[in-house]
Design an enzyme around this catalytic site. Structure first.
Site, PDB file in Angstrom:
ATOM      1  N   ILE A 120     107.471   5.778 109.809  1.00 34.02           N
ATOM      2  CA  ILE A 120     105.908   6.001 109.907  1.00 34.02           C
ATOM      3  C   ILE A 120     105.460   4.792 108.919  1.00 34.02           C
ATOM      4  O   ILE A 120     105.916   4.909 107.767  1.00 34.02           O
ATOM      5  CB  ILE A 120     105.773   7.211 109.205  1.00 34.02           C
ATOM      6  CG1 ILE A 120     106.402   8.339 109.963  1.00 34.02           C
ATOM      7  CG2 ILE A 120     104.049   7.385 109.382  1.00 34.02           C
ATOM      8  CD1 ILE A 120     106.287   9.681 109.386  1.00 34.02           C
ATOM      9  N   THR A 144     106.815   4.582 105.019  1.00 32.76           N
ATOM     10  CA  THR A 144     106.807   3.081 104.378  1.00 32.76           C
ATOM     11  C   THR A 144     105.426   3.052 103.763  1.00 32.76           C
ATOM     12  O   THR A 144     104.521   3.723 104.286  1.00 32.76           O
ATOM     13  CB  THR A 144     106.883   1.936 105.529  1.00 32.76           C
ATOM     14  OG1 THR A 144     105.957   2.159 106.402  1.00 32.76           O
ATOM     15  CG2 THR A 144     108.358   2.095 106.171  1.00 32.76           C
ATOM     16  N   LYS A 175     105.700   5.240  96.687  1.00 32.51           N
ATOM     17  CA  LYS A 175     105.542   6.128  95.918  1.00 32.51           C
ATOM     18  C   LYS A 175     106.672   7.203  96.296  1.00 32.51           C
ATOM     19  O   LYS A 175     106.557   7.806  97.185  1.00 32.51           O
ATOM     20  CB  LYS A 175     104.139   6.664  95.781  1.00 32.51           C
ATOM     21  CG  LYS A 175     102.837   5.802  95.671  1.00 32.51           C
ATOM     22  CD  LYS A 175     101.578   6.701  95.741  1.00 32.51           C
ATOM     23  CE  LYS A 175     100.388   5.341  95.502  1.00 32.51           C
ATOM     24  NZ  LYS A 175      99.277   6.241  96.016  1.00 32.51           N
ATOM     25  N   ASP A 201     104.746  -4.007 104.248  1.00 32.41           N
ATOM     26  CA  ASP A 201     103.099  -4.566 104.584  1.00 32.41           C
ATOM     27  C   ASP A 201     103.271  -5.043 106.157  1.00 32.41           C
ATOM     28  O   ASP A 201     103.610  -5.981 106.485  1.00 32.41           O
ATOM     29  CB  ASP A 201     102.994  -5.612 103.727  1.00 32.41           C
ATOM     30  CG  ASP A 201     101.770  -6.149 103.728  1.00 32.41           C
ATOM     31  OD1 ASP A 201     100.946  -6.080 104.760  1.00 32.41           O
ATOM     32  OD2 ASP A 201     101.231  -6.891 102.871  1.00 32.41           O
ATOM     33  N   ASN A 226     100.606   4.007 111.753  1.00 30.93           N
ATOM     34  CA  ASN A 226      99.593   4.661 111.074  1.00 30.93           C
ATOM     35  C   ASN A 226      98.560   3.666 110.192  1.00 30.93           C
ATOM     36  O   ASN A 226      97.571   3.892 109.817  1.00 30.93           O
ATOM     37  CB  ASN A 226     100.114   5.885 110.366  1.00 30.93           C
ATOM     38  CG  ASN A 226      99.058   6.531 109.611  1.00 30.93           C
ATOM     39  OD1 ASN A 226      97.844   7.168 109.926  1.00 30.93           O
ATOM     40  ND2 ASN A 226      99.101   6.408 108.321  1.00 30.93           N
ATOM     41  N   TYR A 269      85.368  -2.793 112.659  1.00 30.43           N
ATOM     42  CA  TYR A 269      86.562  -1.589 112.732  1.00 30.43           C
ATOM     43  C   TYR A 269      86.578  -0.988 113.875  1.00 30.43           C
ATOM     44  O   TYR A 269      87.752  -0.927 114.390  1.00 30.43           O
ATOM     45  CB  TYR A 269      86.064  -0.772 111.445  1.00 30.43           C
ATOM     46  CG  TYR A 269      86.985   0.668 111.516  1.00 30.43           C
ATOM     47  CD1 TYR A 269      88.273   0.359 111.155  1.00 30.43           C
ATOM     48  CD2 TYR A 269      86.510   1.901 112.020  1.00 30.43           C
ATOM     49  CE1 TYR A 269      89.207   1.662 111.086  1.00 30.43           C
ATOM     50  CE2 TYR A 269      87.734   2.997 111.984  1.00 30.43           C
ATOM     51  CZ  TYR A 269      88.929   2.740 111.604  1.00 30.43           C
ATOM     52  OH  TYR A 269      89.612   3.735 111.816  1.00 30.43           O
ATOM     53  N   LYS A 314      90.406  -1.271 116.511  1.00 29.68           N
ATOM     54  CA  LYS A 314      90.942   0.103 116.777  1.00 29.68           C
ATOM     55  C   LYS A 314      90.922  -0.001 118.288  1.00 29.68           C
ATOM     56  O   LYS A 314      91.931   0.630 119.163  1.00 29.68           O
ATOM     57  CB  LYS A 314      90.577   1.274 116.182  1.00 29.68           C
ATOM     58  CG  LYS A 314      90.813   1.513 114.668  1.00 29.68           C
ATOM     59  CD  LYS A 314      92.271   1.604 114.593  1.00 29.68           C
ATOM     60  CE  LYS A 314      92.441   2.152 112.938  1.00 29.68           C
ATOM     61  NZ  LYS A 314      93.832   2.244 112.883  1.00 29.68           N
TER      62      LYS A 314
END
Length: 251
Positions: free
Chosen positions: A6, A31, A36, A52, A75, A140, A144
């Site tokens: 993901i 990823t 974190k 990245d 995602n 944007y 998409k």
């Protein structure tokens, strides 16, 4: 035990999806651009890696390290709410490089092994704003919508190889960092013509009146796409997204 990779797991939809797949007993590769390790449950089934999607070397290293990937969830992405006339060229490029070309790069990195195995699932997270025109999100939305089109063709190309492809279209969510990440790219508040439109958009987003999309809605839709072969190509995730899809006359 199947493996899901993901992208964009540091918050919002990606984080919730990683948690769900972990709960279900999958091997999860979560990823992030800045990893974190304390935001996900401790589990032997979890691997957190730096990735990245705009960096080819980063993609190659992760895919090589992970090995066989049963499900890829694209995602990672970001948004910007700016009038088309005023959007900075560098912001427009970043939107397409991350949202569109980043998704394409991940597909190209993972698909060869899926094709060799004659199995695999690719799930691309786009947006319900692609279902109808809205002000201030034109570029944007275009980034998409390009992924939607790419996914439709990809589904045809990969079907003979036993690979399923799906698009998840979330609605507006107060549980993501979309608004926060979009603010640095905002332009037009000093423009008398665009200022009322922009202020109205900001107020509407902050109030979040009416139906919205929760991160759990998106995670559930991704889970369904990964596990139910009867899942349609396009899946609206969230009450508002489902309403928009119905209004658009799409199944």
């Amino acid at each position: 035990m199947p493996t899901v990779l993901i992208t964009g797991c540091s918050s919002g939809f990606g984080l919730e999806t990683a948690k769900l797949f972990l709960e279900k007993g999958w091997n999860v590769v979560a990823t992030m651009r800045q990893p974190k390790t304390d935001i996900l449950p401790t589990s032997d089934n979890l691997t957190v890696l730096r990735l990245d999607v705009t960096d080819p070397d980063s993609i190659r290293k992760v895919v090589k390290q992970v090995g066989d990937i049963d499900v890829l969830v694209n995602n990672a992405g970001f948004g910007a709410a700016v009038p088309i006339e005023l959007i900075a060229p560098e912001t427009a490029r970043q939107l397409f490089e991350t949202n569109t070309l980043g998704t394409l790069a991940m597909i190209q990195a993972v698909l060869p092994k899926m094709r060799e195995r004659r199995s695999g699932i690719i799930i691309n997270v786009t947006s319900s704003v692609t279902l109808k025109p809205l002000p201030l999100v034109g570029v944007y939305r275009a980034s998409k919508a390009a992924v939607n089109a790419l996914t439709e063709s990809l589904a045809i190309e990969t079907k003979p190889f036993g690979i399923r492809v799906h698009t998840i279209l979330p609605g507006r969510s107060p549980e993501t960092s979309f608004g926060t990440n979009a603010m640095p790219h905002l332009r037009g508040l000093d423009n008398a013509d665009y200022k009322p439109m922009i202020e109205g958009m900001i107020a509407s987003f902050r109030e979040a009146n009416g139906p919205v999309t929760h991160a759990a809605d998106v995670a559930d839709a991704i889970w369904r796409a990964a596990n139910d072969p009867g899942t349609p190509l396009k899946i609206a995730a969230g009450e508002d997204a489902m309403q928009w899809m119905a209004e658009a006359g799409q199944p």
